[in-house]
Design a protein around this motif. Structure first.
Motif, short mmCIF file in Angstrom:
data_model
loop_
_atom_site.label_atom_id
_atom_site.label_comp_id
_atom_site.label_asym_id
_atom_site.label_seq_id
_atom_site.Cartn_x
_atom_site.Cartn_y
_atom_site.Cartn_z
N GLY A 185 30.33 49.70 6.98
CA GLY A 185 31.34 50.70 6.87
C GLY A 185 32.42 50.61 7.76
N THR A 186 32.30 49.87 8.92
CA THR A 186 33.20 50.01 10.07
C THR A 186 34.16 48.93 9.60
OG1 THR A 186 31.75 50.40 11.74
CG2 THR A 186 33.79 49.39 12.37
N ALA A 187 33.70 47.67 9.30
CA ALA A 187 34.67 46.56 8.76
C ALA A 187 35.03 46.56 7.42
CB ALA A 187 33.98 45.38 9.03
N ALA A 188 34.25 47.01 6.26
CA ALA A 188 34.51 46.93 5.10
C ALA A 188 34.54 48.34 4.24
CB ALA A 188 33.57 46.04 4.50
N HIS A 189 34.71 49.35 4.87
CA HIS A 189 34.88 50.56 4.27
C HIS A 189 34.37 50.91 3.02
CE1 HIS A 189 37.85 48.84 1.52
NE2 HIS A 189 38.13 48.01 2.48
N TYR A 206 24.81 55.77 7.28
CA TYR A 206 25.66 55.13 8.36
C TYR A 206 26.80 54.70 7.97
CZ TYR A 206 21.90 55.69 11.81
OH TYR A 206 20.93 56.60 12.81
N SER A 207 26.88 53.87 6.95
CA SER A 207 28.13 53.16 6.44
C SER A 207 29.16 53.97 6.16
CB SER A 207 27.74 52.34 5.25
OG SER A 207 28.89 51.61 4.94
N GLY A 208 28.82 55.15 5.18
CA GLY A 208 29.77 56.14 4.75
C GLY A 208 30.64 56.97 6.09
N LEU A 209 29.57 57.07 7.11
CA LEU A 209 30.10 57.89 8.36
C LEU A 209 30.85 57.01 9.32
CD1 LEU A 209 26.78 59.73 9.25
CD2 LEU A 209 28.94 60.81 8.68
N ALA A 210 30.47 55.80 9.25
CA ALA A 210 31.31 54.87 9.93
C ALA A 210 32.71 54.66 9.43
CB ALA A 210 30.60 53.38 10.09
N MET A 211 32.77 54.73 8.11
CA MET A 211 34.11 54.63 7.36
C MET A 211 34.97 55.89 7.83
SD MET A 211 34.39 54.47 3.23
CE MET A 211 34.10 56.29 3.11
N CYS A 212 34.43 56.89 7.87
CA CYS A 212 35.41 57.99 8.34
C CYS A 212 35.75 57.94 9.81
CB CYS A 212 34.58 59.45 8.24
SG CYS A 212 33.97 59.54 6.37
N VAL A 213 34.78 57.67 10.57
CA VAL A 213 35.05 57.68 12.09
C VAL A 213 35.98 56.65 12.19
CG1 VAL A 213 34.05 57.17 14.54
CG2 VAL A 213 32.93 58.57 12.66
N ASN A 214 35.85 55.45 11.85
CA ASN A 214 36.78 54.33 11.99
C ASN A 214 38.17 54.64 11.50
OD1 ASN A 214 37.56 51.86 13.24
ND2 ASN A 214 37.15 50.64 11.26
N GLY A 215 38.36 55.36 10.50
CA GLY A 215 39.34 55.91 9.78
C GLY A 215 40.21 56.64 10.80
N ILE A 216 39.75 57.77 11.51
CA ILE A 216 40.27 58.57 12.32
C ILE A 216 40.65 57.76 13.77
CG2 ILE A 216 39.87 60.50 13.94
CD1 ILE A 216 37.88 61.73 11.81
N LEU A 217 39.81 56.95 14.12
CA LEU A 217 39.93 56.05 15.30
C LEU A 217 41.27 55.17 15.21
CD1 LEU A 217 38.31 55.05 18.11
CD2 LEU A 217 38.00 53.03 16.60
N THR A 218 41.33 54.49 14.19
CA THR A 218 42.32 53.62 13.75
C THR A 218 43.63 54.35 13.47
OG1 THR A 218 40.75 52.09 12.68
CG2 THR A 218 43.11 51.78 12.47
N THR A 219 43.62 55.68 12.86
CA THR A 219 44.99 56.24 12.66
C THR A 219 45.48 56.65 14.15
OG1 THR A 219 43.79 57.39 10.83
CG2 THR A 219 45.73 58.35 11.66
N LEU A 220 44.57 57.03 15.16
CA LEU A 220 44.87 57.43 16.44
C LEU A 220 45.39 56.52 17.32
CD1 LEU A 220 42.04 59.95 17.46
CD2 LEU A 220 44.38 60.66 16.62
#
Lengths: 233, 112
Positions: A185-189, A206-220
């Motif tokens: 989820g973190t590397a391949a959304h 876990y993968s779906g959540l990781a995709m959301c969290v990394n989306g916010i983190l990377t935006t910031l």
């Protein structure tokens, strides 16, 4: 009198028809590079090139479909709420893992761009490479890259992660299935998440959540990284 | 169903409005995502109010970004000049991100 292909309905119809045809194809041919999005994009580009139709004319309809990316991002918040309960007891290790992965991704894109002497537009467009396509496109608008280049690379990364991610992780000694889910989820959304769901519902969550969290983190973070390296946005 | 879509659009609108009137460097739709999660967590709205719409939007999300992918056709020359650096960045970064994320999670997670 304008030509039919200049009407918005042309772009919408072409996209929807080709997309569903590509998905039907995927159900018959279980081969990983037959990703429906990849096939649909390739076929539509071929169609437009063969019939000599400009992207701008196609996008008169295409932009109505792109519009729904906004509400789709909001829907990710609902998905996050739904899955959050499943991983609550592991939330801190999970957040730390996604945080490290997200930062490594940004650092790696930046360093390789500098080392290989790539033009600024590459770091502007690829800094958000690991996150889900709609969010990556939004980030690229802020960092003033090329959104279409972002979309292309992000989709390619997803397909790559989907195809080789879990095999690679096994090779380097990762046994935990939930760790594989978080990594995909973190590397391949979303396209990586599709693979995690095949492994099991919990790795999928876990993968779906990781995709959301990394989306916010990377935006910031990424606008500041681009500002720091390139010097302007 | 229609009501669920209205909720989603309402949160998108609020997010866009906040992004428009303040100077936060966060896109409005991502603010909308954070706001709808908070509203669900605080029980201001219920999952069943929004789930019918969010499930549909997530199901077809890939369709919605096809036009951006098609936009690549305008950058054909750019890609053929820089395909090497683009591929190196994509492959190395993805493998590194996969490994570090999985390693941290595996070392720290609790099993129960």
């Amino acid at each position: 009198m304008i030509d039919f292909y200049q009407l918005p309905i042309f772009g919408i119809l072409l996209t929807v028809v080709v997309f569903f045809a590509a998905r039907a194809l995927r159900n018959n041919i279980k081969f990983v590079l037959f990703n429906p999005v990849l096939i649909a994009i390739t076929l539509i580009i071929l169609f437009l090139v063969v019939f000599d139709i400009r992207f701008e004319d196609y996008n008169k309809g295409g932009k109505y479909l792109s519009f729904f990316l906004g509400p789709a991002i909001v829907a990710l918040g609902v998905l996050f709420y739904e899955k959050y309960q499943l991983i609550r007891h592991n939330i801190y290790p999970f957040l730390l893992a996604v945080g490290c992965g997200g930062l490594i991704s940004i650092a790696s894109v930046s360093l390789i761009s500098i080392v290989m002497n790539a033009p600024d537009v590459i770091i502007r467009s690829l800094v958000s490479m690991s996150v889900t396509t709609p969010i990556a496109i939004e980030i690229t608008k802020i960092t003033e890259g090329i959104p279409s280049l972002t979309a292309g690379v992000v989709i390619a990364v997803g397909v790559f992660g989907n195809a080789f991610g879990s095999g690679f992780l096994k090779l380097v000694g990762i046994q935990s299935q939930t760790a594989v889910g978080t990594a995909l989820g973190t590397a391949a959304h979303g396209i990586g998440t599709a693979r995690a769901i095949e492994i099991g519902p919990l790795p999928g969550a876990y993968s779906g959540l990781a995709m959301c969290v990394n989306g916010i983190l990377t935006t910031l973070i990424s606008p500041y990284v681009v500002l720091w390296i390139v010097g302007s946005i | 169903m229609l009501k669920a879509f209205l909720w989603i659009f309402l949160f998108l609108g609020i997010g866009e409005l906040i992004s428009y009137v303040t100077d936060v460097p966060i896109p409005g739709n991502i603010l909308g995502m954070i706001l709808i999660f908070s509203a669900l967590k605080l029980k201001l709205i219920h999952l069943k109010d929004v789930k019918p719409a969010s499930d549909q939007l997530l199901k077809y999300m890939v369709l919605f970004y096809v036009p951006y992918g098609v936009g690549l056709m305008s950058y054909f020359d750019f890609i053929s000049s820089y395909w090497m650096v683009l591929s190196v960045i994509a492959v190395v970064t993805t493998l590194l991100t996969l490994y570090i994320t999985a390693l941290v999670q595996q070392k720290l997670e609790k099993h129960d």
